[in-house]
Motif scaffolding. Structure first.
Motif, PDB file in Angstrom:
ATOM      1  N   UNK A  32      18.111-125.968 -53.837  1.00  0.00           N
ATOM      2  CA  UNK A  32      16.724-125.833 -54.240  1.00  0.00           C
ATOM      3  C   UNK A  32      16.494-126.063 -55.722  1.00  0.00           C
ATOM      4  N   UNK A  56       9.992-117.066 -59.954  1.00  0.00           N
ATOM      5  CA  UNK A  56      11.447-117.023 -59.858  1.00  0.00           C
ATOM      6  C   UNK A  56      12.099-118.010 -60.825  1.00  0.00           C
ATOM      7  N   UNK A  57      11.483-119.181 -60.946  1.00  0.00           N
ATOM      8  CA  UNK A  57      12.080-120.183 -61.820  1.00  0.00           C
ATOM      9  C   UNK A  57      11.979-119.810 -63.288  1.00  0.00           C
ATOM     10  N   UNK A  98      23.648-120.649 -64.417  1.00  0.00           N
ATOM     11  CA  UNK A  98      23.981-121.469 -65.593  1.00  0.00           C
ATOM     12  C   UNK A  98      25.294-120.979 -66.214  1.00  0.00           C
ATOM     13  N   UNK A  99      25.342-119.702 -66.510  1.00  0.00           N
ATOM     14  CA  UNK A  99      26.525-119.129 -67.147  1.00  0.00           C
ATOM     15  C   UNK A  99      27.744-119.274 -66.232  1.00  0.00           C
ATOM     16  N   UNK A 147      21.346-114.998 -71.585  1.00  0.00           N
ATOM     17  CA  UNK A 147      22.813-115.008 -71.457  1.00  0.00           C
ATOM     18  C   UNK A 147      23.432-115.898 -72.532  1.00  0.00           C
ATOM     19  N   UNK A 167       8.204-123.977 -68.652  1.00  0.00           N
ATOM     20  CA  UNK A 167       6.998-124.583 -68.097  1.00  0.00           C
ATOM     21  C   UNK A 167       6.096-123.527 -67.486  1.00  0.00           C
ATOM     22  N   UNK A 227      20.366-117.280 -56.579  1.00  0.00           N
ATOM     23  CA  UNK A 227      19.036-116.694 -56.396  1.00  0.00           C
ATOM     24  C   UNK A 227      19.069-115.312 -55.747  1.00  0.00           C
ATOM     25  N   UNK A 255      16.483-115.661 -68.019  1.00  0.00           N
ATOM     26  CA  UNK A 255      17.756-114.940 -67.887  1.00  0.00           C
ATOM     27  C   UNK A 255      18.906-115.794 -68.434  1.00  0.00           C
ATOM     28  N   UNK A 256      18.911-117.091 -68.108  1.00  0.00           N
ATOM     29  CA  UNK A 256      19.983-117.967 -68.597  1.00  0.00           C
ATOM     30  C   UNK A 256      19.944-118.074 -70.119  1.00  0.00           C
ATOM     31  N   UNK A 304      16.621-127.310 -66.217  1.00  0.00           N
ATOM     32  CA  UNK A 304      16.565-127.235 -64.758  1.00  0.00           C
ATOM     33  C   UNK A 304      15.401-128.076 -64.265  1.00  0.00           C
ATOM     34  N   UNK A 326       9.067-127.295 -61.434  1.00  0.00           N
ATOM     35  CA  UNK A 326       8.727-126.358 -60.361  1.00  0.00           C
ATOM     36  C   UNK A 326       8.936-126.850 -58.933  1.00  0.00           C
ATOM     37  N   UNK A 349       5.708-120.415 -61.939  1.00  0.00           N
ATOM     38  CA  UNK A 349       6.633-120.165 -60.845  1.00  0.00           C
ATOM     39  C   UNK A 349       7.550-119.007 -61.234  1.00  0.00           C
ATOM     40  N   UNK A 381      25.313-109.021 -62.731  1.00  0.00           N
ATOM     41  CA  UNK A 381      24.643-110.140 -62.070  1.00  0.00           C
ATOM     42  C   UNK A 381      24.248-111.147 -63.141  1.00  0.00           C
ATOM     43  N   UNK A 382      24.717-112.350 -62.993  1.00  0.00           N
ATOM     44  CA  UNK A 382      24.459-113.361 -64.018  1.00  0.00           C
ATOM     45  C   UNK A 382      23.855-114.609 -63.394  1.00  0.00           C
ATOM     46  N   UNK A 383      23.242-115.429 -64.229  1.00  0.00           N
ATOM     47  CA  UNK A 383      22.599-116.630 -63.688  1.00  0.00           C
ATOM     48  C   UNK A 383      23.633-117.704 -63.371  1.00  0.00           C
ATOM     49  N   UNK A 402      14.616-117.134 -63.911  1.00  0.00           N
ATOM     50  CA  UNK A 402      16.009-117.574 -64.022  1.00  0.00           C
ATOM     51  C   UNK A 402      16.250-118.341 -65.321  1.00  0.00           C
ATOM     52  N   UNK A 403      15.242-119.050 -65.803  1.00  0.00           N
ATOM     53  CA  UNK A 403      15.418-119.751 -67.082  1.00  0.00           C
ATOM     54  C   UNK A 403      15.526-118.760 -68.233  1.00  0.00           C
ATOM     55  N   UNK A 442      21.312-112.999 -56.148  1.00  0.00           N
ATOM     56  CA  UNK A 442      22.270-112.112 -56.815  1.00  0.00           C
ATOM     57  C   UNK A 442      21.811-110.659 -56.897  1.00  0.00           C
ATOM     58  N   UNK A 443      20.497-110.474 -56.971  1.00  0.00           N
ATOM     59  CA  UNK A 443      20.003-109.102 -57.144  1.00  0.00           C
ATOM     60  C   UNK A 443      20.271-108.255 -55.914  1.00  0.00           C
TER      61      UNK A 443
END
Lengths: 266, 442
Positions: free
Chosen positions: A109, B426-427, A86-87, B437, B414, A71, B433-434, A127, A130, B424, A82-84, B430-431, A73-74
């Motif tokens: 989290x 941030x969530x 998941x990867x 990728x 979602x 979270x 972005x993934x 994932x 929320x 949300x 910067x990668x997520x 990140x989804x 990373x930025x």
């Protein structure tokens, strides 16, 4: 010359990790701390520590590629990429275990399920939704409320001969449910077991949504909890495989991607 | 209808309003020449945008003065509006109005007002936005006219039934409900007959009585023809997205779809889409893509997240990802072939039975399959919309099937079309972005 050829930094919501790899992608150094609100300072400190412990000069460090994930990373300005998570998790686990499958990572989290192909690529992922249900925070919160040390939680849960049902998956509401149970004289162990069951049912639902491709692998900080592992095995009927350093898979994967980038540049 | 209101309407709308908005369009068109979206990687806005703005502004401006001059109807997005148009109704689409509030970030206040009146947070956010307006009179468009008639058609969801019953209580005007049986494969003749009878025996008598006019066949056919022409043009515009690079994205479609929804059956809507098609064709000819250096093409399923449109568009464009088509925008085009001017009410009944939301999840999967092939798509984003259950149900197996059959990544995202609290930041980031990728464009 330093043996360190690449660095990975994973700034998660709960802990921050750093990993250094050699030219073969072997993990030669790692370090973990709770995440500091001042992420930039923390990363500076991490790199200082790395320099000191592995006797790396400033000049040398500048040449070592860094990839950041998580979270925060930025805020890792030193990173070239910067990668997520998941990867990076997929990369780290694939290298550590040498095969694909379904990876469950339960972090502070968020929790994620990643399907990794036989050649190490991410095929699918999901994932948690929320809220914090199904994450480490869910356990952490209740451990605190029940005054049980976090590292004893799993053992205590497993020691319970029976369990109670915690119906709320909301971290906050589960806490009130627990308080009322305690008030009714329910013992700590069955509550803990029910709590773990709740967490696992969320995780299993996520696994089902992407489909389980065996083997089942587990990483993230929550791995240290034996009840999570055991109950996940019971719920899925699959043996759970752990990498050697389950908490470092994100940072390790980031370091491996940094290493690959130097190779492709050469 | 009152003469004094008509005089007031003619002067303010037809004389002053139209002239002012035409002048504003001219200014906007000049401004548009140098306009850019949030990202340098997005093609500049379509020139037609100035006209879109004029049409929407005029529509709501008319609404301010229309009471007493024309009968007013509130209609669900899948409602058989052609009958009302032919009877001279001015039509408000509460869903469109709610979306407009969302796009202008004015929806949360309205949503919260509805909640203060006791409407649950679990109700569709369009409903809450609209009821917020109905109960407080607040709206980002200045003023909405009170309805004389309410028309709810259940072909998009069952929520509209309860929504419009509430509106009926608030405004105390007649409500007509058109019940459309669910279509799994083909609509059986008795279903078509059932809907046709409701149009003929329920809607027309009530609408005629409220308007004080009788439905003229000639006028009705004219409206249906405009409706068909505009729908066909819209479909043709969307199909331009098959070109590589795609000349328009779903983000353009979301902006320019307002007329096809709320001005279906008007001549100006036909002219508007004719001009839009011309501009889009010009883009194809010049090789202008909606996104610079288009690398990947992605499908969008479900309603847009209105209050995050521009950010999402920029984020994807910066990675060379375009979104040529969505099941949602397509829903207003795909029924064009079913509209048969000569078969009047029967054709209307059929058209209003067949919207994507009144058909099985298998049908939606088939639509998406076809889109992946026809639009040469590399991935799918399925917006799991907390507020639109009929649209979101079945998305998990649909997603898995598309991934399996085409070997492309698909992301379930979602969010909610109008309630920002269910988004949300941030969530979602990140989804996405993934997902990017995974497509190797990050």
């Amino acid at each position: 010359m330093s043996r360190v050829k690449a660095i990975g930094i994973d700034v998660g919501s709960t802990t921050a990790k750093i990993v250094a790899v050699d030219e073969n992608g072997e993990m030669i150094w790692r370090y973990i701390e709770p995440t500091d609100p001042r992420i930039e300072d923390q990363v500076d400190r991490f790199l200082e520590k790395l320099k000191e412990e592995l006797s790396i000069s400033d000049e040398e460090l500048k040449k070592i590629p860094i990839v950041a994930t998580g979270y925060g990373r930025k805020l890792v300005h030193q990173a070239k990429k910067k990668l997520t998570e998941i990867t990076c998790h997929a990369k780290g686990v694939y290298k550590s275990l040498g095969h694909g499958g379904t990876l469950v990572d339960i972090g502070g989290q968020d929790s994620k399920v990643i399907v990794i192909s036989n050649d190490g690529k991410v095929v699918d992922f999901t994932m948690n939704d929320k809220c914090a249900a199904g994450t480490g925070r869910f356990l952490e919160n209740t451990a605190m409320r029940m005054k049980v040390p976090l590292d004893k939680m799993g053992e205590l849960a497993l020691s319970a001969p029976e369990e109670v049902k915690i119906s709320s998956v909301c971290t906050v509401f589960a806490e009130s449910e627990i308080i009322s149970m305690i008030a009714h004289g329910v013992a700590v162990e069955p509550i803990l077991k029910g709590l773990h069951r709740g967490l696992i049912s969320r995780i299993v639902a996520m696994i089902r949504s992407v489909g389980l491709t065996p083997p089942l692998m587990l990483s993230g900080g929550v791995v240290k909890n034996p009840a999570v592992r055991k109950m996940l095995e019971e719920a899925t009927g699959q043996k759970v495989i752990l990498p050697e350093y389950p908490q470092f898979m994100g940072a390790y994967g980031a370091a491996l991607i940094a290493l690959e980038s130097t190779k492709s540049e050469n | 209808m009152k003469l004094i209101d008509t005089i007031k309407y003619r002067l303010t709308v037809d004389v002053a309003g139209r002239a002012f908005l035409r002048y504003e369009r001219f200014l906007n068109a000049r401004r548009l020449k140098n306009a850019r979206f949030k990202s340098e990687n997005l093609a500049p806005p379509l020139r037609i945008s100035a006209w879109t703005k004029e049409l929407i502004s005029l529509h709501y401006f008319r609404g301010r003065y229309v009471e007493g001059h024309q009968p007013v109807a509130y209609v669900t997005s899948g409602g058989p509006v052609e009958i009302l148009k032919a009877l001279g109704y001015y039509v408000i689409y509460p869903e469109n109005h709610a979306a407009l509030a969302g796009a202008r970030h004015a929806q949360m206040e309205l949503i919260q007002s509805a909640e203060e009146f006791g409407f649950s947070q679990d109700i569709c956010s369009y409903v809450r936005t609209d009821l917020g307006t109905a109960l407080t009179g607040k709206t980002p468009v200045g003023k909405l006219p009170k309805p004389d008639l309410l028309l709810a058609c259940t072909n998009i969801c069952q929520t509209v039934l309860h929504w419009y019953r509430v509106l009926q209580k608030i405004f105390n005007v007649p409500l007509v409900v058109i019940d459309t049986p669910f279509v799994y494969t083909e609509a059986p003749p008795h279903a078509v007959e059932y809907v046709k009878k409701q149009l003929e025996n329920e809607l027309i008598p009530v609408a005629e009585r409220v308007a004080g006019r009788t439905l003229k066949e000639k006028k009705f056919k004219e409206v249906v023809k405009y409706s068909k022409d505009a729908t066909e043009l819209w479909l043709e515009i969307l199909n331009m997205g098959r070109h590589i690079p795609t000349p328009i994205s779903i983000f353009d479609q979301f902006i320019h779809m307002a007329p096809i929804v709320e001005m279906r059956g008007d001549k100006v809507t036909v002219d508007f889409y004719y001009a839009m098609l011309k501009e889009v064709k010009e883009r194809v000819k010049k090789g202008i893509g909606s996104v610079k250096n288009e690398k990947k093409r992605v499908l969008w399923d479900n309603l847009p997240v209105w209050y995050k449109l521009s950010r999402l568009a920029a984020e994807l464009a910066d990675r060379g990802v375009s979104m040529p088509i969505s099941t949602y925008t397509y829903a207003w085009g795909e029924l064009a072939p079913l509209i048969d001017i000569e078969r009047g009410m029967e054709s209307m009944a059929r058209v209003y039975l067949y919207p994507i939301l009144n058909r099985g999840t298998g049908h939606k999967l088939e639509v998406m399959r076809q889109m992946v092939k026809d639009f040469k798509l590399d991935g799918v984003i399925l917006h799991s919309d907390r507020s639109c259950k009929p649209y979101s149900i079945g998305q998990v197996p649909q997603r898995n099937k598309l991934m399996e059959e085409f070997g492309i990544p698909a992301l379930l995202l979602e969010a909610d079309h109008n309630d920002e609290r269910a988004f949300s930041e941030e969530q979602v980031a990140s989804r996405i972005a993934s997902f990017l990728e995974m497509m190797e464009v990050a």
